[in-house]
Scaffold this motif. Sequence first.
Motif, PDB file in Angstrom:
ATOM      1  N   LEU A   1     -76.025 -21.279 -11.200  1.00 27.53           N
ATOM      2  CA  LEU A   1     -75.567 -20.706 -12.340  1.00 27.53           C
ATOM      3  C   LEU A   1     -75.815 -19.201 -12.388  1.00 27.53           C
ATOM      4  CD1 LEU A   1     -76.540 -23.596 -15.023  1.00 27.53           C
ATOM      5  CD2 LEU A   1     -74.396 -23.067 -14.164  1.00 27.53           C
ATOM      6  N   PHE A   2     -75.290 -18.369 -13.112  1.00 31.51           N
ATOM      7  CA  PHE A   2     -75.601 -17.119 -13.351  1.00 31.51           C
ATOM      8  C   PHE A   2     -76.633 -16.862 -14.324  1.00 31.51           C
ATOM      9  CE2 PHE A   2     -70.720 -17.169 -12.826  1.00 31.51           C
ATOM     10  CZ  PHE A   2     -70.942 -17.172 -11.195  1.00 31.51           C
ATOM     11  N   PRO A   3     -77.746 -16.367 -14.028  1.00 34.31           N
ATOM     12  CA  PRO A   3     -79.037 -16.619 -14.838  1.00 34.31           C
ATOM     13  C   PRO A   3     -79.076 -15.538 -15.852  1.00 34.31           C
ATOM     14  CG  PRO A   3     -79.675 -15.702 -12.621  1.00 34.31           C
ATOM     15  CD  PRO A   3     -78.468 -16.061 -12.551  1.00 34.31           C
ATOM     16  N   HIS A   4     -78.182 -14.642 -15.792  1.00 31.65           N
ATOM     17  CA  HIS A   4     -78.244 -13.485 -16.681  1.00 31.65           C
ATOM     18  C   HIS A   4     -77.031 -13.757 -17.797  1.00 31.65           C
ATOM     19  CE1 HIS A   4     -75.113 -12.506 -14.166  1.00 31.65           C
ATOM     20  NE2 HIS A   4     -74.535 -11.536 -14.960  1.00 31.65           N
ATOM     21  N   LEU A   5     -76.539 -14.948 -17.924  1.00 29.87           N
ATOM     22  CA  LEU A   5     -75.761 -15.196 -18.717  1.00 29.87           C
ATOM     23  C   LEU A   5     -75.885 -16.632 -19.572  1.00 29.87           C
ATOM     24  CD1 LEU A   5     -72.377 -14.713 -16.733  1.00 29.87           C
ATOM     25  CD2 LEU A   5     -73.276 -13.148 -18.528  1.00 29.87           C
TER      26      LEU A   5
ATOM     27  N   LEU B   1     -66.932 -17.093 -18.730  1.00 27.02           N
ATOM     28  CA  LEU B   1     -66.749 -15.949 -17.875  1.00 27.02           C
ATOM     29  C   LEU B   1     -65.286 -16.035 -17.009  1.00 27.02           C
ATOM     30  CD1 LEU B   1     -68.424 -13.432 -16.614  1.00 27.02           C
ATOM     31  CD2 LEU B   1     -68.495 -14.988 -14.656  1.00 27.02           C
ATOM     32  N   GLY B   2     -64.785 -17.065 -16.337  1.00 26.93           N
ATOM     33  CA  GLY B   2     -63.623 -17.131 -15.670  1.00 26.93           C
ATOM     34  C   GLY B   2     -62.409 -17.132 -16.631  1.00 26.93           C
TER      35      GLY B   2
ATOM     36  N   TRP C   1     -62.128 -13.296 -17.940  1.00 29.89           N
ATOM     37  CA  TRP C   1     -61.713 -12.506 -17.052  1.00 29.89           C
ATOM     38  C   TRP C   1     -60.571 -12.539 -15.904  1.00 29.89           C
ATOM     39  CZ3 TRP C   1     -63.539  -7.694 -17.973  1.00 29.89           C
ATOM     40  CH2 TRP C   1     -64.740  -7.419 -18.696  1.00 29.89           C
ATOM     41  N   LEU C   2     -60.618 -13.947 -15.591  1.00 39.04           N
ATOM     42  CA  LEU C   2     -59.419 -14.147 -14.843  1.00 39.04           C
ATOM     43  C   LEU C   2     -58.243 -14.694 -15.563  1.00 39.04           C
ATOM     44  CD1 LEU C   2     -61.536 -15.782 -12.076  1.00 39.04           C
ATOM     45  CD2 LEU C   2     -60.610 -13.486 -11.887  1.00 39.04           C
TER      46      LEU C   2
ATOM     47  N   LYS D   1     -57.841 -14.340 -18.712  1.00 43.35           N
ATOM     48  CA  LYS D   1     -57.235 -13.503 -19.699  1.00 43.35           C
ATOM     49  C   LYS D   1     -56.949 -14.338 -21.089  1.00 43.35           C
ATOM     50  CE  LYS D   1     -56.671 -10.196 -16.566  1.00 43.35           C
ATOM     51  NZ  LYS D   1     -57.895  -9.693 -16.059  1.00 43.35           N
TER      52      LYS D   1
ATOM     53  N   ARG E   1     -68.582 -25.382 -15.877  1.00 40.48           N
ATOM     54  CA  ARG E   1     -68.068 -24.039 -15.506  1.00 40.48           C
ATOM     55  C   ARG E   1     -67.086 -24.226 -14.269  1.00 40.48           C
ATOM     56  NH1 ARG E   1     -72.170 -20.185 -12.263  1.00 40.48           N
ATOM     57  NH2 ARG E   1     -71.787 -21.767 -10.380  1.00 40.48           N
ATOM     58  N   SER E   2     -67.122 -25.194 -13.321  1.00 35.90           N
ATOM     59  CA  SER E   2     -65.818 -25.134 -12.600  1.00 35.90           C
ATOM     60  C   SER E   2     -64.840 -25.972 -12.929  1.00 35.90           C
ATOM     61  CB  SER E   2     -66.179 -26.124 -11.569  1.00 35.90           C
ATOM     62  OG  SER E   2     -67.229 -25.813 -10.463  1.00 35.90           O
TER      63      SER E   2
ATOM     64  N   MET F   1     -61.896 -23.694 -15.204  1.00 30.22           N
ATOM     65  CA  MET F   1     -60.889 -23.184 -14.512  1.00 30.22           C
ATOM     66  C   MET F   1     -59.787 -23.986 -14.181  1.00 30.22           C
ATOM     67  SD  MET F   1     -62.207 -20.221 -14.684  1.00 30.22           S
ATOM     68  CE  MET F   1     -61.198 -19.356 -13.568  1.00 30.22           C
TER      69      MET F   1
END
Lengths: 448, 256
Positions: free
Chosen positions: B104-108, B116-117, B120-121, B123, B165-166, B169
């Motif tokens: 996992l992204f620890p800063h989020l 996130l995806g 940003w991906l 939109k 998270r996966s 998408m």
Amino acid sequence: MSNKTGLKQFVAKPARLPTQNDQTIIRRIHSRCFNTIGNSILTISVVVLGWYVISAALDWAVFNAVWHASTRRECMNISPEGACWAGVISWFNGLIYGRYPTDQQWRINLGFILAVMWLFPLSCQKIAYRNFILLSWIGLYPFFGAYLFLGGTFGVDIGVFHGVLTCLASGFFILLYANWLLAILNKPHLCEIFQPLASRLFNRWSQPLCLLFVWLVLSLPAAAVLSQVQLQPVAIERWGGLFLTLIIATFAITMSIPIGVILALGRQSTLPVVHWLSLLVIELVRAVPLITVLFMAVTLLPIFLPSDMELNKLSQVLFAVCIFAGAYMAENIRGGLQAIPRGQYEAAQALGLGYWFTMLLIVLPQALRLMIPNIMTSFISILKDTTLVSIIGLFDIMLMARNISNDKDWIGLHTEPIAMISILFFVLCYSMSQYSLNLEKRLKVDRS
Amino acid sequence: MTLQNRSATTPEPHGRAIEISGLNKWYGAHHVLRDISLDIAESEIMVVCGPSGSGKSTLIRCLNHLEEYQEGEVSVFGHTLQRNTQSDRYIHQTIGMVFQSFNLFPHLSVLQNCTLGLTWLRKKSDSEARDIAMSLLERVGIANLADRFPGQISGGQQQRVAISRSLAMEPKIMLFDEPTSALDPEMVKEVLDVMVNLAKTGMTMVCVTHEMQFARQVADRVVFMEDGEIVEVGPPEQVLLNPQWDRTKEFLDHIL
Ligand SMILES: Nc1ncnc2c1ncn2[C@@H]1O[C@H](COP(=O)(O)OP(=O)(O)OP(=O)(O)O)[C@@H](O)[C@H]1O
Ligand SMILES: [Mg+2]
């Protein structure tokens, strides 16, 4: 105790408070400083030595010091043993503002206040377009500041490009504060108010276009006002003192991060040209003292540039200091990049984030946070290094301080100005390092 | 949530999701994948097992461009992969992956990890992304932790966030690389439950796992690997209960 299943039921013991370990101060001092004979001797000698140093310093700087006098001679007559602060006080204005005209110094104060105010809205989490605040501070404020400090009329002393950006900066500032106010009042922000109108006019990109529109509209009154105001022009040669030092340092500090990021990423790049170019810049700059970089910028840069492009000394110095700070920052950031586990890149790639998204959203935020202590150390040394620009003749605080001893009234007054500058730099640098500790705590990467 | 045999609830597999033919990979001189050929059908649940170092991770990492390979061909829904690891939009859009160490992204925050995806991906607008992410977190039973950070939740919860998270998408295929082997026994079940539910939705899944209970209950086929080769492939009853090779039996005796 047993329940229906015939098993014993587990009940945890009630929690209790930890045993109090209340030592008095005297006992604590005793157990830490006087627990062995060796330690006792060490403690006593440190205290005695400290007393001598501190009392001597206080005698000179406070008890025997002269605060009111009109010449150095007068100081000597009153108290030959003490510091002559009177000289520093009479030159104080020069130390802060350099040779900036006295009646125009409000512009510097205003400029610095606005620069700080620009960042205030960051404290509000809900404000619209929060990400743009820092960006605009880096990209827009410098134009506004340059206009304010340089003065002059639009179209005459201030070029069209510079003038337009100054107006846009003022417009953005107004937009920022309007949005801040609306966010505090829990109202929708300005662009949202005009959103229905915008989406009727344009079916695509309505959101950014709306922002652009509101921003432009707000810039128009700013432009109208600014084109009427006539600020007295002040040549760059007259800038000086702490004012100039802070300009150079702030510029170098803010630019060192983007330059450092680009160089660090370039150095890791698999494209040979980018890799070797970044490596060359980093290693060349780091292998050379700042003074030489400064001299080279002043002497060599004009040779490389087209002859009709004339740079003033300040831009040359800013260029040199930015490259210098950026090269050091690149190595800090590279350290941070290497500390990011491979799993983070893989997870980002598996999500489909490409190189730039991975870097900007995942890797750099973590790398920069990990490196806060190192980055802050670099910032502090940049701030201190900027005093070197006095060598190539910019009247920064250091050169102003040395000028005091050339003043016929204060001839030979060396120590006090330097002491004064040391105190000033200590305050600045110490607050930076305290702020960095605070930042480190707030932005810890894994908030466990 | 009860574990049940999925074959009753999911449609019969049709079409090919992944085709692997003659795949060979070397790390230097070390031959880690040897002539792997395997087809995975749409909606199929494939469990890959085998001893440590047999190349299971390497195999599934070759399927989504995390690892390059030297020989052979891999195609996903007819789209052939490049052999190098250049990022390939189609592959990353089609395949989601869950890692042993969560990553996992620890800063989020948990929610930001999932949105996130989308923002940003894909939109999506903030509120849209938030709704999608929240419904996924709801599905894996941790919607109440949305504002925590990865360092503040347990391993099992982290792995469930990684799955959401996966899934955010909307992949057609999910790869799992030992998703439960870094977890305490009590947390293994919560993650497996999520995977079982996912299997019921008809997702194509390739799972490297040693949870034989899971394999028996949801897998359509089990692959047993050893020394970079596929030793046996077949329905779980056959490979797990009635293995044809001595090596498979030896391995199964160890872990069962
Ligand atoms: N980056 C690498 N460089 C060199 N050799 C590697 C690398 N990664 C894996 N290997 C080797 O490739 C072989 C297969 O590794 P792999 O990780 O696929 O095994 P695995 O079946 O997933 O094992 P485990 O159950 O321990 O995860 C091992 O022998 C390993 O030593
Ligand atoms: Mg593995």
